[in-house]
Design an enzyme around this catalytic site. Structure first.
Site, PDB file in Angstrom:
ATOM      1  N   SER A 222       0.870  -1.168   0.000  1.00 38.60           N
ATOM      2  CA  SER A 222       0.000   0.000   0.000  1.00 38.60           C
ATOM      3  C   SER A 222       0.910   1.222   0.000  1.00 38.60           C
ATOM      4  O   SER A 222       1.723   1.389   0.907  1.00 38.60           O
ATOM      5  CB  SER A 222      -0.873  -0.027   1.252  1.00 38.60           C
ATOM      6  OG  SER A 222      -1.631   1.151   1.352  1.00 38.60           O
TER       7      SER A 222
ATOM      8  N   LYS B 174      -0.990  -1.042  -4.464  1.00 40.36           N
ATOM      9  CA  LYS B 174      -2.202  -0.287  -4.088  1.00 40.36           C
ATOM     10  C   LYS B 174      -1.807   1.159  -3.863  1.00 40.36           C
ATOM     11  O   LYS B 174      -0.838   1.438  -3.163  1.00 40.36           O
ATOM     12  CB  LYS B 174      -2.800  -0.904  -2.827  1.00 40.36           C
ATOM     13  CG  LYS B 174      -3.769  -0.018  -2.051  1.00 40.36           C
ATOM     14  CD  LYS B 174      -4.491  -0.819  -0.978  1.00 40.36           C
ATOM     15  CE  LYS B 174      -4.707  -0.012   0.296  1.00 40.36           C
ATOM     16  NZ  LYS B 174      -5.352  -0.822   1.348  1.00 40.36           N
TER      17      LYS B 174
ATOM     18  N   LYS C 226      -2.994   4.965  -2.597  1.00 35.53           N
ATOM     19  CA  LYS C 226      -3.988   5.750  -1.871  1.00 35.53           C
ATOM     20  C   LYS C 226      -4.424   6.896  -2.780  1.00 35.53           C
ATOM     21  O   LYS C 226      -3.569   7.527  -3.434  1.00 35.53           O
ATOM     22  CB  LYS C 226      -3.365   6.302  -0.584  1.00 35.53           C
ATOM     23  CG  LYS C 226      -3.067   5.227   0.451  1.00 35.53           C
ATOM     24  CD  LYS C 226      -4.352   4.603   0.970  1.00 35.53           C
ATOM     25  CE  LYS C 226      -4.081   3.727   2.186  1.00 35.53           C
ATOM     26  NZ  LYS C 226      -5.318   3.151   2.725  1.00 35.53           N
TER      27      LYS C 226
ATOM     28  N   ASP D 184      -7.185   2.862  -3.211  1.00 35.17           N
ATOM     29  CA  ASP D 184      -7.923   2.883  -1.940  1.00 35.17           C
ATOM     30  C   ASP D 184      -8.221   4.331  -1.564  1.00 35.17           C
ATOM     31  O   ASP D 184      -7.304   5.130  -1.372  1.00 35.17           O
ATOM     32  CB  ASP D 184      -7.079   2.217  -0.836  1.00 35.17           C
ATOM     33  CG  ASP D 184      -7.817   2.113   0.497  1.00 35.17           C
ATOM     34  OD1 ASP D 184      -8.989   2.534   0.575  1.00 35.17           O
ATOM     35  OD2 ASP D 184      -7.213   1.592   1.463  1.00 35.17           O
TER      36      ASP D 184
ATOM     37  N   GLU E  50     -11.016   0.446  -3.525  1.00 37.23           N
ATOM     38  CA  GLU E  50     -11.350   0.115  -2.141  1.00 37.23           C
ATOM     39  C   GLU E  50     -12.062   1.285  -1.444  1.00 37.23           C
ATOM     40  O   GLU E  50     -11.591   2.426  -1.501  1.00 37.23           O
ATOM     41  CB  GLU E  50     -10.030  -0.234  -1.432  1.00 37.23           C
ATOM     42  CG  GLU E  50     -10.185  -0.794  -0.043  1.00 37.23           C
ATOM     43  CD  GLU E  50      -8.819  -1.144   0.569  1.00 37.23           C
ATOM     44  OE1 GLU E  50      -7.821  -1.260  -0.177  1.00 37.23           O
ATOM     45  OE2 GLU E  50      -8.753  -1.279   1.800  1.00 37.23           O
TER      46      GLU E  50
ATOM     47  N   ASP F 223     -13.793  -2.127   2.803  1.00 35.88           N
ATOM     48  CA  ASP F 223     -12.883  -2.176   3.947  1.00 35.88           C
ATOM     49  C   ASP F 223     -13.638  -1.674   5.185  1.00 35.88           C
ATOM     50  O   ASP F 223     -14.287  -2.457   5.896  1.00 35.88           O
ATOM     51  CB  ASP F 223     -11.632  -1.323   3.628  1.00 35.88           C
ATOM     52  CG  ASP F 223     -10.649  -1.178   4.780  1.00 35.88           C
ATOM     53  OD1 ASP F 223     -10.947  -1.639   5.891  1.00 35.88           O
ATOM     54  OD2 ASP F 223      -9.565  -0.576   4.586  1.00 35.88           O
TER      55      ASP F 223
ATOM     56  N   LYS G 224      -9.670  -7.051   7.892  1.00 34.84           N
ATOM     57  CA  LYS G 224      -8.674  -6.623   8.876  1.00 34.84           C
ATOM     58  C   LYS G 224      -9.052  -7.233  10.211  1.00 34.84           C
ATOM     59  O   LYS G 224     -10.184  -7.075  10.677  1.00 34.84           O
ATOM     60  CB  LYS G 224      -8.633  -5.098   8.990  1.00 34.84           C
ATOM     61  CG  LYS G 224      -7.984  -4.425   7.784  1.00 34.84           C
ATOM     62  CD  LYS G 224      -7.908  -2.935   7.950  1.00 34.84           C
ATOM     63  CE  LYS G 224      -7.305  -2.300   6.693  1.00 34.84           C
ATOM     64  NZ  LYS G 224      -7.511  -0.842   6.677  1.00 34.84           N
TER      65      LYS G 224
ATOM     66  N   GLY H 225      -3.977  -4.114   6.206  1.00 35.32           N
ATOM     67  CA  GLY H 225      -2.987  -3.792   7.238  1.00 35.32           C
ATOM     68  C   GLY H 225      -3.295  -2.453   7.871  1.00 35.32           C
ATOM     69  O   GLY H 225      -4.062  -1.645   7.322  1.00 35.32           O
TER      70      GLY H 225
HETATM   71  O1  OSB Z   1      -7.299   1.576   4.459  1.00 33.61           O
HETATM   72  O2  OSB Z   1      -6.012  -0.079   4.236  1.00 33.61           O
HETATM   73  C1  OSB Z   1      -6.245   1.025   4.734  1.00 33.61           C
HETATM   74  C2  OSB Z   1      -3.192   2.206   6.714  1.00 33.61           C
HETATM   75  C3  OSB Z   1      -3.793   2.906   7.728  1.00 33.61           C
HETATM   76  C4  OSB Z   1      -5.170   3.016   7.737  1.00 33.61           C
HETATM   77  C5  OSB Z   1      -5.933   2.416   6.735  1.00 33.61           C
HETATM   78  C6  OSB Z   1      -5.326   1.700   5.724  1.00 33.61           C
HETATM   79  C7  OSB Z   1      -3.930   1.624   5.703  1.00 33.61           C
HETATM   80  C8  OSB Z   1      -3.179   0.969   4.650  1.00 33.61           C
HETATM   81  C9  OSB Z   1      -1.819   0.463   5.047  1.00 33.61           C
HETATM   82  O3  OSB Z   1      -3.533   0.922   3.488  1.00 33.61           O
HETATM   83  C10 OSB Z   1      -1.636  -0.979   4.883  1.00 33.61           C
HETATM   84  C11 OSB Z   1      -0.361  -1.433   5.540  1.00 33.61           C
HETATM   85  O4  OSB Z   1      -0.350  -1.683   6.766  1.00 33.61           O
HETATM   86  O5  OSB Z   1       0.629  -1.573   4.840  1.00 33.61           O
HETATM   87 MG    MG Z   2      -8.425   0.468   3.062  1.00 38.38          MG
END
Ligand code: OSB
Ligand code: MG
Length: 371
Positions: free
Chosen positions: A138, A164, A166, A191, A216, A241, A265, A293
């Site tokens: 991510s 992925k 953001k 995401d 996402e 999510d 999660k 994560g």
């Molecule tokens: O939406 O998946 C998410 C990190 C913090 C809060 C929300 C998210 C995330 C990530 C990080 O996408 C995933 C990771 O731990 O590598």
């Molecule tokens: Mg997410």
């Protein structure tokens, strides 16, 4: 075989990230993580509460975890003979929300049970369907597109199977276009962490052009119905999510066709017992899942690896190497990926890594021992 905990040690540790992590709801520079150690005789089990530093992903944050654990969750577990770690969920189900806090204790109990039974955690939770788990990364919002492209290149060279990104309004269609031009064949997804509304439908439709694996949680954190409306308008699969906090939610989302993929999660759904129920509901409805994560320390990371050995975790997840986040992790050896973009599942007892307790203690900013 019952399980009884006589002592719980809570540790709040502060871990600086090697690079800030930016999502649509903000930037994180350091993690404030609460670790839960449950003790039965001479055996310890460990869990991690995966909430963030602010109540922006969900309602929980480091400051809410501490009183919740001390006043509500731990007293419902301490010195009580439980049939199974799954009982933690049932015994705390009347606490509204706060799934990550409840789940941190629940996960610690599974690790404890696995250690008492001399089993790897993956087996104790009913997993073990694969010896290595497929991994993606991510990548947060960057200062420039150039930095993002460089970052993607680095992660692909490390072997990761999918990327992925953001996204948020202002960092979406044009960014993804540039990424697709440079990397036309990679497995790519986005995401949004709830940054859009149905008023953005026409804008979100532009993403269909980039054949993403999925988008996402584009809409509100607590919405399922609007996601169903959006999914009807998009070719790209939606992945849920934030809005899936239980197997019941998963069932409702599937029934409404609100998405075609679910991110599970461990913390968000309150632990392994519920995570498995979400997994099973999805599997029964041919909805593939992957493990999300929350910028975990090695302890939470190891729990995610165990979870990802359930059979329907068929897509690469967000579980990646320790070194992407930490200069030094609290587990030994650190979590690492193979050049195939996989993490081998440890067959050692419990969560499968050693804790570097001296280093961990050096990161503690607050500690409480409960009897
Ligand atoms: O939406 O998946 C998410 C990190 C913090 C809060 C929300 C998210 C995330 C990530 C990080 O996408 C995933 C990771 O731990 O590598
Ligand atoms: Mg997410």
């Amino acid at each position: 075989m019952g399980i009884k905990v006589e002592q719980i040690v809570l540790r709040h540790v502060r871990m600086p990230l090697v690079h800030f992590f930016e999502t649509s709801f903000g930037r994180t520079y350091a993690r404030d993580i609460v670790l839960v150690e449950v003790k039965s005789g001479s055996v310890s089990g460990w869990g991690e509460v995966t909430a963030g530093e602010n109540p922006f992903y969900n309602e929980e944050w480091t400051g809410s975890i501490w009183p919740l654990l001390i006043d509500y969750v731990c007293p419902r577990v301490l010195n009580i003979e439980l049939d199974s770690p799954a009982d933690v969920n049932a015994r705390t189900a009347h606490i509204r929300g706060h799934n990550m806090t409840r789940g941190g204790v629940e996960a610690a109990m599974w690790d404890l049970q696995a250690r008492i039974a001399g089993q790897p955690l993956s087996k104790a939770i009913g997993g073990g369907a694969r010896q290595e788990i497929p991994c993606g990364v991510s990548i947060g919002i960057q200062n420039t597109i150039e930095e993002l492209l460089e970052n993607i290149e680095l992660e692909l060279n490390a072997g990761y199977q999918r990327i992925k990104l953001k996204i948020k309004p202002g960092w979406d269609v044009d960014v993804i276009r540039r990424v697709r031009e440079r990397f036309p064949a990679i497995k790519l997804m986005a995401d949004a962490n709830s940054a859009y509304t149905l008023a953005d439908i026409d804008h979100l439709k532009k993403l269909d052009e980039f054949y993403l694996m999925m988008i996402e949680q584009p809409l509100a954190h607590d919405d399922i119905i609007d996601h169903a409306v959006l999914q009807r308008e998009l070719e790209t699969p939606l992945c849920l999510d934030e809005c899936i906090r239980s197997a019941h939610h998963a069932q409702q989302a599937i029934r409404l066709h609100a998405g075609r993929i679910i991110n599970i999660k461990l913390g968000r759904v309150g632990g392994f017992a519920e995570a498995k129920r979400v997994h099973d509901v999805c599997q029964a409805n041919s909805i593939p899942v992957w493990c999300g994560g929350m910028l975990e320390s090695g302890i939470g990371r190891a729990h995610n690896i165990a979870l990802s050995t359930l059979p329907n975790f068929v897509l690469p997840g967000d579980v990646s190497a320790s070194k992407r986040y930490w200069k030094r992790d609290v587990v030994k050896p650190p979590v690492d990926v193979t050049s195939r973009g996989t993490i081998p599942v440890s067959d050692a007892v419990g969560f499968g890594y050693d804790i570097d307790l001296a280093y961990l203690e050096s990161l503690v900013v607050r500690k409480e021992v409960l009897f």
